[in-house]
Design an enzyme around this catalytic site. Sequence first.
Site, mmCIF file in Angstrom:
data_model
loop_
_atom_site.group_PDB
_atom_site.id
_atom_site.type_symbol
_atom_site.label_atom_id
_atom_site.label_comp_id
_atom_site.label_asym_id
_atom_site.label_seq_id
_atom_site.Cartn_x
_atom_site.Cartn_y
_atom_site.Cartn_z
ATOM 1 N N HIS A 133 35.878 28.965 42.509
ATOM 2 C CA HIS A 133 35.116 30.162 42.140
ATOM 3 C C HIS A 133 36.040 31.200 41.526
ATOM 4 C CE1 HIS A 133 36.685 31.303 46.056
ATOM 5 N NE2 HIS A 133 36.133 32.498 46.031
ATOM 6 N N HIS B 199 36.889 34.362 42.308
ATOM 7 C CA HIS B 199 37.653 35.407 42.981
ATOM 8 C C HIS B 199 39.123 35.162 42.633
ATOM 9 C CE1 HIS B 199 34.321 36.424 46.087
ATOM 10 N NE2 HIS B 199 34.297 37.237 45.044
ATOM 11 N N ASP C 103 41.971 35.284 43.955
ATOM 12 C CA ASP C 103 42.915 34.517 44.781
ATOM 13 C C ASP C 103 42.737 33.005 44.611
ATOM 14 O OD1 ASP C 103 40.442 35.165 46.086
ATOM 15 O OD2 ASP C 103 41.239 34.456 48.005
ATOM 16 N N HIS C 104 41.804 32.600 43.735
ATOM 17 C CA HIS C 104 41.584 31.159 43.528
ATOM 18 C C HIS C 104 41.857 30.689 42.094
ATOM 19 C CE1 HIS C 104 39.808 30.479 47.553
ATOM 20 N NE2 HIS C 104 39.656 31.795 47.438
ATOM 21 N N HIS D 186 28.851 31.705 49.358
ATOM 22 C CA HIS D 186 29.844 32.773 49.225
ATOM 23 C C HIS D 186 29.219 33.937 48.461
ATOM 24 C CE1 HIS D 186 33.824 34.252 49.668
ATOM 25 N NE2 HIS D 186 34.223 34.092 48.425
ATOM 26 N N ASP E 180 36.090 29.122 49.932
ATOM 27 C CA ASP E 180 35.448 30.244 50.623
ATOM 28 C C ASP E 180 33.974 29.942 50.906
ATOM 29 O OD1 ASP E 180 37.915 31.139 50.024
ATOM 30 O OD2 ASP E 180 37.289 32.984 49.018
ATOM 31 N N HIS F 91 43.498 29.686 54.203
ATOM 32 C CA HIS F 91 42.868 30.915 53.699
ATOM 33 C C HIS F 91 42.837 31.986 54.786
ATOM 34 C CE1 HIS F 91 39.825 33.482 51.664
ATOM 35 N NE2 HIS F 91 40.279 32.925 50.565
HETATM 36 ZN ZN LIG Z 1 39.405 33.506 48.677
HETATM 37 ZN ZN LIG Z 2 36.168 34.156 47.458
#
Ligand SMILES: [Zn+2]
Ligand SMILES: [Zn+2]
Length: 305
Positions: free
Chosen positions: A61, A63, A65-66, A139, A209, A267
């Site tokens: 996805h 976000h 951090d990914h 999510h 997530d 995570h």
């Molecule tokens: Zn994340």
């Molecule tokens: Zn996320």
Amino acid sequence: MERLFILGCGSALPASGRNPTAQVLEHAGKFFLIDCGEGTQSRLRESKLSFDKITHIFISHLHGDHYLGLPGLISTMQLLGRERELVLYGPKALWDILQLQFNASNTRVSFPFRFVEVDAEKELLDTSNINVSSIKLNHRISCFGFIFKEKPKQRRINGLLVKQLEVPNYFMNNLREGQDYISSSGELYKNEFLTFPPRKSHSYAFCSDNRIKANFSDKLKGVSILYHESTFLHKELPRARKTFHTTVKEAAELAVEVKPDLLILGHYSARYKELKELKMEANAIFDSVLMGEDRLVVNFEKIDC
Ligand SMILES: [Zn+2]
Ligand SMILES: [Zn+2]
């Protein structure tokens, strides 16, 4: 699938010693990169993983951090003179973001680069020895996990015996496929006598997530190695609910239903400097838990099962 390299097991906020999410799944001499948080390139270098061997990238996805490590990684591949095809799976907007970045920096990707949109649960890749599909997660924005399933492997030849019996070379593949052998003098040798059973076929589910919904475990039945995020301890349940994340206890309860040989967690919220308390919470519910950590390598052949 031979090994899983955990390159990052942190979450959205920076944490000392933990990079955001990225993993490499080694399969038949190639690498599948799963998510690509910031710092993935240096972790790849530290782990001595060749950029060229990355043939497929799966992004869960959008976000940061990914996926924020991805534009840099693609640029590096270009600088290294890559020629091999690269296939990228992810949300449609990811492709738009990359195009914008390439245009702004006047970068022309000269290697074959293919994009496959992940917008539903579907088969993403099917080869003679592996199948990859997406699973919908719950999510704040559209998010998918990935299931990697090895197909049944071939039987293994008993080299010493086939040599003694002078089984011709052309017959080896028949033996691997399970056929019996009849020698030139007419003697029958059962396949089980000439071969060993195949190695175990593994399956790996990467659940990014996710706020676990009822009956989610149905999608994961039969999975032998399960990765699931566990951002918070269960005492932070309201926060987990609000941010569409999972607690350690909930991830362990999912494992009780799925019954994998191994549950890998990751995570973690930056508030947890140590993982001891998280491990205790998980182990109170499910025995076979591995706390994911940056630079950890999981050898699938060595998992006790
Ligand atoms: Zn994340
Ligand atoms: Zn996320």
